[in-house]
Every structure is written in structure tokens, then in C-alpha cells.
Design a protein around this motif. Sequence first.
Motif, short mmCIF file in Angstrom:
data_model
loop_
_atom_site.label_atom_id
_atom_site.label_comp_id
_atom_site.label_asym_id
_atom_site.label_seq_id
_atom_site.Cartn_x
_atom_site.Cartn_y
_atom_site.Cartn_z
N THR A 214 0.83 -1.21 0.00
CA THR A 214 0.00 0.00 0.00
C THR A 214 0.86 1.25 0.00
O THR A 214 0.62 2.20 -0.75
CB THR A 214 -0.93 0.00 1.23
N ALA A 215 1.88 1.27 0.85
CA ALA A 215 2.76 2.43 0.91
C ALA A 215 3.52 2.61 -0.40
O ALA A 215 3.70 3.75 -0.87
CB ALA A 215 3.74 2.28 2.08
N MET A 216 3.94 1.52 -1.01
CA MET A 216 4.66 1.61 -2.27
C MET A 216 3.75 2.12 -3.39
O MET A 216 4.18 2.88 -4.27
CB MET A 216 5.27 0.25 -2.63
N ARG B 274 3.48 5.80 -3.15
CA ARG B 274 4.67 6.52 -3.59
C ARG B 274 4.51 7.02 -5.03
O ARG B 274 5.02 8.08 -5.39
CB ARG B 274 5.91 5.62 -3.48
N GLU B 275 3.78 6.27 -5.84
CA GLU B 275 3.60 6.64 -7.24
C GLU B 275 2.87 7.98 -7.39
O GLU B 275 3.03 8.66 -8.39
CB GLU B 275 2.81 5.54 -7.97
N SER B 276 2.05 8.33 -6.41
CA SER B 276 1.30 9.59 -6.48
C SER B 276 1.84 10.62 -5.50
O SER B 276 1.17 11.61 -5.18
CB SER B 276 -0.19 9.34 -6.20
N VAL C 81 0.90 8.28 3.82
CA VAL C 81 0.32 6.95 3.98
C VAL C 81 1.17 6.10 4.93
O VAL C 81 0.63 5.38 5.79
CB VAL C 81 0.19 6.25 2.61
N HIS C 82 2.47 6.19 4.80
CA HIS C 82 3.39 5.47 5.68
C HIS C 82 3.11 5.81 7.14
O HIS C 82 2.98 4.92 8.00
CB HIS C 82 4.82 5.84 5.29
#
Length: 217
Positions: free
Chosen positions: A96-98, A101-103, A109-110
Motif C-alpha cells: 500500500t505504501a509503495m 509513492r507513485e502519487s 500513507v506510511h
Amino acid sequence: MASTSVLYIDVWSDFVCPFCYLETPVLDQFRNAYGDAVEIRWHAFELRPEPTPLVDPNDEKLVEIWENSVRPLAEERGVLMRMPPVTPRSRKAFETAMFARESGRYDVVHRAIFKAYFEEGIDIGDTDSLLDIAATCGVDPELLEEALDDGTYTDLVIEDEDFAKKLGVGGVPFAVLSRDPAPGQEAPPPIALRGAAPIEHFEAAVGRLFPDGFPGV
């Protein structure tokens, strides 16, 4: 203050590790002091991946660790947290955290996943819970659900953990501080910090990496 990163902090952690959460205020303090000159890069490290048995949240030894180690350190560092009622696996949380990262939403989120688990006792191994957390952080839950179902980021989690094994990481939090080389010189060896290291240990590492003084400070 330097305008580009000259110091890198790679941190391996697990969302279900209380000491990893307790390292976040130290890293916040460090980043606030050095600003954009520092780049913190988080990496996945599952303490209990499949098929490792999950720990009973009421286990006597776990309760003892919380009472004797976690709570005192949380009070010292000003972190509000309570012993979670569940001990989930964390792979989907890392994915989910990764995805976030894209946005450009990784940091928020982390932090939200950590807070959901250690402050609200939310089961962060549950996909629906992760979708709710991500949605409150401005991440598209439908696209995230597709990524989780497809295992889009699973390989990235495994890559983080394989690299940790090569480094000899046996527990978390585990931080590695490094720097780019000065012109015409070799970069000094990276410095590893194990456990929930205090700010003084990070400052000492900076002094060793930059014996002539940290640029821009």
C-alpha cells in the motif's frame, strides 16, 4: 541549508514493530534540523512473513516487552500508542505504501498506517482497512485494490528484504547513513545504526561522515 540531498538514510522497518514507530520522531527531528540536505528512504522488512506463525497479542512475553521497554520509550519520545489487539502480517501494508509513492503520497500513507495500528488498533493486514487508510490520505482506493489483488508491488517488497539479508539485517529498525563522495575523493563507509537509536547516534554518524562539517549547516 543545502538545497539538494547530500546525506542518505536508508531505514528498514516493519509496520507491526513498535520500536520502528518509535524511531519516526527521531527521524522527524533529524530531518527538521537538516531539511532537504537529508533524504530518508524507507524499506520493507517483514518480521513475520508467511509462513512464520503470528504472535498471540496477549502473549506474556510480548506484554512484558511493552510494559518494560515500549511504554517507557514512548513516554520519553512523546509518542501516543497502545498495545494493538491484533498481530497481523504486514506485506499488504508495505505494498500500500509503495503504491502511494507513485502519487507522491508515500510519507503521509506510511505515517497513517503506523498510527492506525499503534494508536487505533486497526488490523493493517486487512485489505479493506488499508483501503480506508489510503483513501483518507488522498489515494484512489479502487486503483489500490487492483494493485493489491494483482500483487503489483510484491516483488519490490521482496527486493527490499533480500537486500536487507545481504546487509545482514536481523532485526528492525535498522538504519544506514551514507553520503556521496566529495569531488576527487572516495565516499566514507556507510554507518549502520541498529534499534531505536536516539538522535545523538545520528548526529555522531553525521560527524563521522562529514569530518569537515555538514554542508550548508
